[in-house]
Design a protein around this motif. Structure first.
Motif, short mmCIF file in Angstrom:
data_model
loop_
_atom_site.label_atom_id
_atom_site.label_comp_id
_atom_site.label_asym_id
_atom_site.label_seq_id
_atom_site.Cartn_x
_atom_site.Cartn_y
_atom_site.Cartn_z
N SER A 74 0.84 -1.19 0.00
CA SER A 74 0.00 0.00 0.00
C SER A 74 0.88 1.25 0.00
CB SER A 74 -0.91 0.01 1.22
OG SER A 74 -0.15 0.10 2.41
N PRO A 75 0.39 2.35 -0.57
CA PRO A 75 1.18 3.59 -0.58
C PRO A 75 1.56 4.05 0.82
CG PRO A 75 -0.66 3.76 -2.11
CD PRO A 75 -0.86 2.48 -1.36
N SER A 76 0.64 3.91 1.77
CA SER A 76 0.95 4.36 3.13
C SER A 76 2.09 3.55 3.74
CB SER A 76 -0.30 4.24 4.01
OG SER A 76 -0.76 2.89 4.06
N ARG A 77 2.13 2.25 3.43
CA ARG A 77 3.21 1.42 3.97
C ARG A 77 4.54 1.77 3.30
NH1 ARG A 77 1.93 -4.82 4.81
NH2 ARG A 77 0.40 -3.75 6.13
N THR A 78 4.50 2.04 2.00
CA THR A 78 5.71 2.45 1.29
C THR A 78 6.25 3.75 1.86
OG1 THR A 78 4.91 1.40 -0.74
CG2 THR A 78 6.67 3.02 -0.96
N LEU A 79 5.36 4.72 2.08
CA LEU A 79 5.77 6.01 2.63
C LEU A 79 6.33 5.84 4.04
CD1 LEU A 79 5.80 9.08 2.09
CD2 LEU A 79 3.55 9.19 3.16
N SER A 80 5.68 4.99 4.83
CA SER A 80 6.14 4.78 6.21
C SER A 80 7.51 4.12 6.25
CB SER A 80 5.12 3.92 6.97
OG SER A 80 3.86 4.53 7.02
N LEU A 81 7.74 3.17 5.34
CA LEU A 81 9.05 2.50 5.30
C LEU A 81 10.14 3.47 4.89
CD1 LEU A 81 10.73 -0.04 5.56
CD2 LEU A 81 10.07 -0.67 3.21
N ALA A 82 9.86 4.31 3.89
CA ALA A 82 10.84 5.31 3.47
C ALA A 82 11.13 6.29 4.60
CB ALA A 82 10.34 6.05 2.23
N LEU A 83 10.09 6.68 5.30
CA LEU A 83 10.25 7.58 6.43
C LEU A 83 11.13 6.96 7.52
CD1 LEU A 83 9.41 10.20 7.92
CD2 LEU A 83 7.41 8.97 8.74
N ILE A 139 16.40 6.52 10.34
CA ILE A 139 17.51 5.67 10.80
C ILE A 139 18.85 6.24 10.32
CG2 ILE A 139 18.58 3.40 10.55
CD1 ILE A 139 15.78 2.20 10.54
N LEU A 140 18.88 6.68 9.06
CA LEU A 140 20.12 7.19 8.49
C LEU A 140 20.44 8.59 9.00
CD1 LEU A 140 19.69 6.00 4.80
CD2 LEU A 140 21.17 5.01 6.55
N ASP A 141 19.39 9.40 9.25
CA ASP A 141 19.62 10.77 9.69
C ASP A 141 18.50 11.19 10.63
OD1 ASP A 141 20.37 13.37 10.03
OD2 ASP A 141 19.88 14.05 8.00
N PRO A 142 18.65 10.89 11.92
CA PRO A 142 17.57 11.24 12.88
C PRO A 142 17.27 12.72 12.96
CG PRO A 142 19.16 9.69 13.84
CD PRO A 142 19.76 10.18 12.57
N LEU A 143 18.25 13.57 12.64
CA LEU A 143 18.05 15.01 12.73
C LEU A 143 17.36 15.59 11.51
CD1 LEU A 143 21.44 16.16 14.32
CD2 LEU A 143 19.26 15.69 15.46
N ALA A 144 16.98 14.73 10.56
CA ALA A 144 16.32 15.22 9.36
C ALA A 144 14.99 15.89 9.67
CB ALA A 144 16.10 14.07 8.37
N VAL A 145 14.37 15.49 10.79
CA VAL A 145 13.07 16.07 11.15
C VAL A 145 13.17 17.56 11.46
CG1 VAL A 145 12.09 13.91 11.99
CG2 VAL A 145 13.40 15.35 13.55
#
Length: 336
Positions: A18-27, A32-38
């Motif tokens: 589902s698109p929501s699952r794809t978006l959540s996985l990318a998020l 994980i790679l850059d916690p300060l990205a938020v």
């Protein structure tokens, strides 16, 4: 890149995702790679744009032409990102849909393929690879110049005062209603929920009081004095090379956030000036001139006042209302 990788992995695995699952996985991968990205506005705008597209496509059954669908997607993104743009920048582009309609296909269909193919050919065929890369660079330069010209046109920016968190949340709910399918009842309520964001009244000092704000512009301070109906700006800060302008990076965003659409008085400190207002400025000349042309009145304070100033004049052609000799007057708001 992470979003594309997640989608490609989903397609290669031949598993419906589902698109929501794809978006959540990318998020999750980005965090994980850059916690300060938020902490970056680009993080919220990028994921927000993708989420808006997924949301807008929900419930879309009828097939439409590609151009019509592209126009609808740009409309969704422009309306959907409005609360975030006002929250982060206090402004939004009114021509962004038109710019994206041209720039996205050109970059996606021409620039990116040429750049990838040119990079691939640099090893076996260096000459051909260089030609393709130069062609991609030329097309990208033309697109950039066109976007700069479009952005410099008058009335292309919607500038608003900083809104309260409640207004931003209400506008987000309103946008969610506006992007529902046309058959959904109550879509018109979205317009009402967006109005507090568009009509936000910036805070001003009570009658009889004044607010003094000192802005750190690198070398010294810029001062902004506000009363109920009046704004004075002293010094716009220096430029640090060709790539950083402290006035545009600090002073202008503050004025925009405070809802100041017009500077009533601008004070410019100069190294030398004459009684007619001719001056030599050692600070941020470009921004000084822009604000001076738009200000109600302009006051020049000078380290040294001379009878007549000769040579290249920095403030020539600008209506100067008052000239004051003020040695060491740049302190504490130094433009040096």
């Amino acid at each position: 890149l992470i979003m594309v990788s997640v989608v490609m992995l989903a397609l290669l695995s031949s598993r419906p995702v589902s698109p929501s699952r794809t978006l959540s996985l990318a998020l999750l991968l980005v965090l994980i790679l850059d916690p300060l990205a938020v902490l970056a506005a680009g993080f919220w705008l990028s994921f927000g744009a993708v989420a808006i597209i997924f949301y807008g496509l929900t419930g879309q059954v009828a097939r439409q032409s590609r151009w019509r669908q592209a126009v609808r997607v740009q409309w969704w993104i422009s309306v959907g990102l409005l609360p975030l743009l006002i929250l982060f920048f206090q402004q939004a582009s009114l021509v962004a849909p038109l710019a994206n309609l041209v720039a996205v296909p050109v970059v996606g269909l021409l620039v990116v393929p040429l750049a990838l193919l040119g990079t691939f050919l640099l090893g076996p065929l260096p000459a051909a690879g260089s030609v393709l890369l130069e062609l991609a660079s030329g097309i990208l330069a033309m697109v950039y110049q066109g976007l700069m010209t479009l952005g410099a046109a008058p009335f292309t920016q919607l500038s608003l005062a900083a809104a309260s968190p409640a207004a931003v949340i209400m506008a987000g709910c309103g946008v969610a209603l506006l992007l529902l399918p046309r058959s959904a009842p109550g879509r018109w309520l979205g317009t009402i929920l967006v109005l507090p964001l568009l009509l936000a009244d910036p805070p001003r000092p009570p009658a009889g009081q004044a607010w003094l704000t000192l802005l750190d512009v690198g070398q010294g301070l810029s001062a902004v004095v506000q009363t109920r109906h009046y704004t004075l700006v002293f010094d716009t800060g220096p430029r640090f090379g060709a790539n950083f302008d402290s006035g545009r990076a600090v002073v202008v965003p503050f004025l925009r956030q405070a809802g100041v659409n017009r500077v009533d008085t601008l004070v410019i400190h100069a190294s030398e000036a004459d009684p007619t207002g001719n001056a030599k400025v050692s600070g941020n000349l470009a921004l000084d001139i822009e604000l001076a042309l738009a200000a109600g009145q302009v006051i020049v304070t000078a380290e040294r006042l001379v009878d007549r100033l000769a040579g290249p004049l920095d403030l020539a052609g600008i209506g100067i209302d008052y000239v004051v000799e003020l040695p060491n007057g740049a302190w504490p708001t130094s433009c040096y």
